[in-house]
Scaffold this motif. Structure first.
Motif, PDB file in Angstrom:
ATOM      1  N   LEU A 237       1.754  -2.507   2.708  1.00  0.00           N
ATOM      2  CA  LEU A 237       0.450  -2.231   3.291  1.00  0.00           C
ATOM      3  C   LEU A 237      -0.672  -2.283   2.260  1.00  0.00           C
ATOM      4  N   THR A 238      -0.334  -2.395   0.985  1.00  0.00           N
ATOM      5  CA  THR A 238      -1.371  -2.515  -0.045  1.00  0.00           C
ATOM      6  C   THR A 238      -2.053  -3.874   0.001  1.00  0.00           C
ATOM      7  N   GLY A 239      -1.392  -4.857   0.625  1.00  0.00           N
ATOM      8  CA  GLY A 239      -1.931  -6.205   0.664  1.00  0.00           C
ATOM      9  C   GLY A 239      -1.670  -6.996  -0.602  1.00  0.00           C
ATOM     10  N   GLN A 240      -0.983  -6.381  -1.554  1.00  0.00           N
ATOM     11  CA  GLN A 240      -0.708  -7.058  -2.825  1.00  0.00           C
ATOM     12  C   GLN A 240       0.445  -8.046  -2.721  1.00  0.00           C
ATOM     13  N   GLU A 272      -3.955  -7.300   7.385  1.00  0.00           N
ATOM     14  CA  GLU A 272      -5.218  -8.029   7.309  1.00  0.00           C
ATOM     15  C   GLU A 272      -6.334  -7.271   8.015  1.00  0.00           C
ATOM     16  N   LYS A 273      -6.024  -6.651   9.144  1.00  0.00           N
ATOM     17  CA  LYS A 273      -7.037  -5.875   9.867  1.00  0.00           C
ATOM     18  C   LYS A 273      -7.446  -4.640   9.072  1.00  0.00           C
ATOM     19  N   LEU A 274      -6.475  -3.988   8.465  1.00  0.00           N
ATOM     20  CA  LEU A 274      -6.793  -2.819   7.648  1.00  0.00           C
ATOM     21  C   LEU A 274      -7.590  -3.214   6.414  1.00  0.00           C
ATOM     22  N   SER A 275      -7.311  -4.387   5.862  1.00  0.00           N
ATOM     23  CA  SER A 275      -8.040  -4.859   4.686  1.00  0.00           C
ATOM     24  C   SER A 275      -9.526  -5.014   4.981  1.00  0.00           C
ATOM     25  N   THR A 276      -9.844  -5.458   6.189  1.00  0.00           N
ATOM     26  CA  THR A 276     -11.246  -5.625   6.581  1.00  0.00           C
ATOM     27  C   THR A 276     -11.978  -4.284   6.541  1.00  0.00           C
ATOM     28  N   ASN A 285      -6.776  -1.018  -0.014  1.00  0.00           N
ATOM     29  CA  ASN A 285      -5.874  -0.886   1.142  1.00  0.00           C
ATOM     30  C   ASN A 285      -5.015   0.368   1.015  1.00  0.00           C
ATOM     31  N   ALA A 286      -4.491   0.585  -0.189  1.00  0.00           N
ATOM     32  CA  ALA A 286      -3.622   1.739  -0.404  1.00  0.00           C
ATOM     33  C   ALA A 286      -4.376   3.027  -0.114  1.00  0.00           C
ATOM     34  N   GLN A 287      -5.590   3.134  -0.616  1.00  0.00           N
ATOM     35  CA  GLN A 287      -6.375   4.344  -0.400  1.00  0.00           C
ATOM     36  C   GLN A 287      -6.709   4.549   1.070  1.00  0.00           C
ATOM     37  N   LEU A 288      -6.985   3.458   1.778  1.00  0.00           N
ATOM     38  CA  LEU A 288      -7.278   3.568   3.212  1.00  0.00           C
ATOM     39  C   LEU A 288      -6.077   4.121   3.967  1.00  0.00           C
ATOM     40  N   CYS A 289      -4.891   3.597   3.674  1.00  0.00           N
ATOM     41  CA  CYS A 289      -3.675   4.041   4.374  1.00  0.00           C
ATOM     42  C   CYS A 289      -3.346   5.494   4.045  1.00  0.00           C
ATOM     43  N   ILE A 334      -5.882   0.337  15.693  1.00  0.00           N
ATOM     44  CA  ILE A 334      -5.145  -0.799  15.123  1.00  0.00           C
ATOM     45  C   ILE A 334      -3.662  -0.459  14.987  1.00  0.00           C
ATOM     46  N   VAL A 335      -3.394   0.756  14.505  1.00  0.00           N
ATOM     47  CA  VAL A 335      -2.007   1.185  14.292  1.00  0.00           C
ATOM     48  C   VAL A 335      -1.254   1.271  15.615  1.00  0.00           C
ATOM     49  N   GLU A 336      -1.864   1.892  16.606  1.00  0.00           N
ATOM     50  CA  GLU A 336      -1.167   2.124  17.871  1.00  0.00           C
ATOM     51  C   GLU A 336      -1.011   0.857  18.699  1.00  0.00           C
ATOM     52  N   ASN A 337      -1.831  -0.132  18.442  1.00  0.00           N
ATOM     53  CA  ASN A 337      -1.738  -1.380  19.207  1.00  0.00           C
ATOM     54  C   ASN A 337      -1.097  -2.505  18.415  1.00  0.00           C
ATOM     55  N   GLY A 338      -0.666  -2.196  17.198  1.00  0.00           N
ATOM     56  CA  GLY A 338       0.006  -3.206  16.390  1.00  0.00           C
ATOM     57  C   GLY A 338       1.509  -3.084  16.533  1.00  0.00           C
ATOM     58  N   GLU A 339       2.119  -4.026  17.205  1.00  0.00           N
ATOM     59  CA  GLU A 339       3.567  -3.987  17.427  1.00  0.00           C
ATOM     60  C   GLU A 339       4.293  -4.446  16.168  1.00  0.00           C
ATOM     61  N   ILE A 340       4.973  -3.505  15.508  1.00  0.00           N
ATOM     62  CA  ILE A 340       5.700  -3.830  14.287  1.00  0.00           C
ATOM     63  C   ILE A 340       7.131  -4.219  14.645  1.00  0.00           C
ATOM     64  N   LYS A 341       7.580  -5.329  14.109  1.00  0.00           N
ATOM     65  CA  LYS A 341       8.910  -5.833  14.423  1.00  0.00           C
ATOM     66  C   LYS A 341       9.897  -5.473  13.314  1.00  0.00           C
TER      67      LYS A 341
END
Length: 357
Positions: A237-240, A272-276, A285-289, A334-341
């Motif tokens: 989730l850091t985007g790195q 990508e959505k969280l990065s925005t 990204n890390a700090q946001l999460c 974003i979290v609740e509507n993002g289907e993680i596989k």
């Protein structure tokens, strides 16, 4: 030098202990490819402690089995740290998970737990007490009240100060807390209140289900801290990390179901959505999460891991970020509507791993 301003209180019998709002996980110091030097790891811990407000302890999370061979390398590292920097012992609050065998199966008998705790204490050495002990999984082969009673027995023997549980549901937490506060089910002569101090589970934008919400609700009602491990989705989730091919051979994340090529691109869409949002707020990204996880409740303590001082300080700084109501709602949507596989661990159902008991 980086300084943070926010702190919080732990729950249960540790309600008088002031800790940083972001904890520090130590597993990957010894469980990733490539050797981290002692001094690098030591500086990571010291930097975190030194950044906290006066009188605030750094919450450290370790494991009896945090090593490639499921041995005590993690604790031995800590032993060397406290031997070299003994004045940091009282500046840290140490939680250790144990109570599982070399096949990662839990055992809650008094004999097994006593051997586990004694093993932890031997590896940790004489310079640091064990503040909190928690079985890494709930042993479902014995009654819950027996497991809690066994932990209370060891606590009363002075082996550790506080009791925690790991990988549990809200329903189990309610039962465990009730079992250890009802005097009629605590084995004699222990007729005192021994509430659970902390419940450790995985919480992140990639791991936020209804059972997570149920646990958060139960913990808040009972005054139990929630240690939210892997708030960064094991680093993804850091985007790195742009591709699974970037991971070194032997990296345990290559075995995770969610990182398989057929799932990876899909799951990274949320990143990508969280990065925005992170760019708009001027944070990583890390700090946001980490901040989002912290905002899930006043008793929630994000538990990211780090073996570098710069990363530790970045993580801790997230504890000072105040998300607006609108920003928090946007991230949650974003979290609740993002289907993680994919499953969280190795493609196995979580029940098979003894998770969420």
């Amino acid at each position: 030098m980086t300084k943070v301003t926010q702190s919080t209180k732990l729950g249960g019998t540790a309600s008088d202990v002031q800790i940083g709002t972001v904890a520090h996980g130590l597993m990957l110091m010894v469980w990733m490819p490539g050797a981290n030097t002692d001094e690098q790891c030591f500086e990571s811990i010291k930097a975190g402690v030194d950044a906290l407000p006066p009188g605030t302890k750094m919450f450290l999370n370790a494991g009896e089995f945090y090593a490639h061979d499921l041995g005590t390398a993690n604790l031995e590292l800590l032993s060397r740290f406290y031997a070299k920097y003994p004045n940091y012992a009282d500046k840290t609050f140490l939680s250790v998970k144990g109570g599982i065998d070399n096949k990662m199966q839990p055992h809650g008998s008094l004999e097994f737990l006593r051997n586990s705790v004694d093993n932890v204490l031997r590896a940790l050495g004489p310079n640091k007490k064990l503040d909190l002990y928690q079985p890494a999984r709930i042993d479902r082969s014995i009654p819950l009240e027996e497991l809690i009673g066994n932990l209370v027995t060891l606590q009363k023997e002075g082996k550790f100060d506080h009791i925690g549980l790991s990988e549990l549901t809200g329903a189990t937490l309610r039962k465990a807390h009730a079992r250890c506060t009802r005097v009629d089910v605590i084995p004699r002569p222990f007729h005192k209140i021994h509430p659970i101090t902390a419940a450790e589970v995985e919480i992140s934008p990639w791991s936020y289900e209804q059972r997570t919400k149920d646990l958060l609700e139960a913990s808040k009602e009972l005054g139990v801290s929630v240690l939210a491990y892997s708030p960064l989705g094991h680093g993804f989730l850091t985007g790195q990390i742009k591709s699974v091919s970037e991971l070194q051979e032997g990296d345990f994340r290559l075995r995770l179901s969610r990182t398989k090529e057929e799932y990876f691109e899909h799951n990274m869409a949320m990143v990508e959505k969280l990065s925005t949002i992170a760019k708009r707020l001027g944070v990583t990204n890390a700090q946001l999460c980490i901040s989002w996880v912290k905002h899930l409740g006043p008793n929630v303590v994000p538990l990211p891991g780090s073996s570098k001082a710069t990363r530790t300080l970045e993580n801790l700084a997230a504890g000072d970020i105040q998300l607006s109501t609108e920003d928090f709602a946007e991230i949650t949507n974003i979290v609740e509507n993002g289907e993680i596989k994919g499953d969280r661990y190795f493609g196995l159902p979580e029940e098979a791993m003894g998770l969420w008991t």
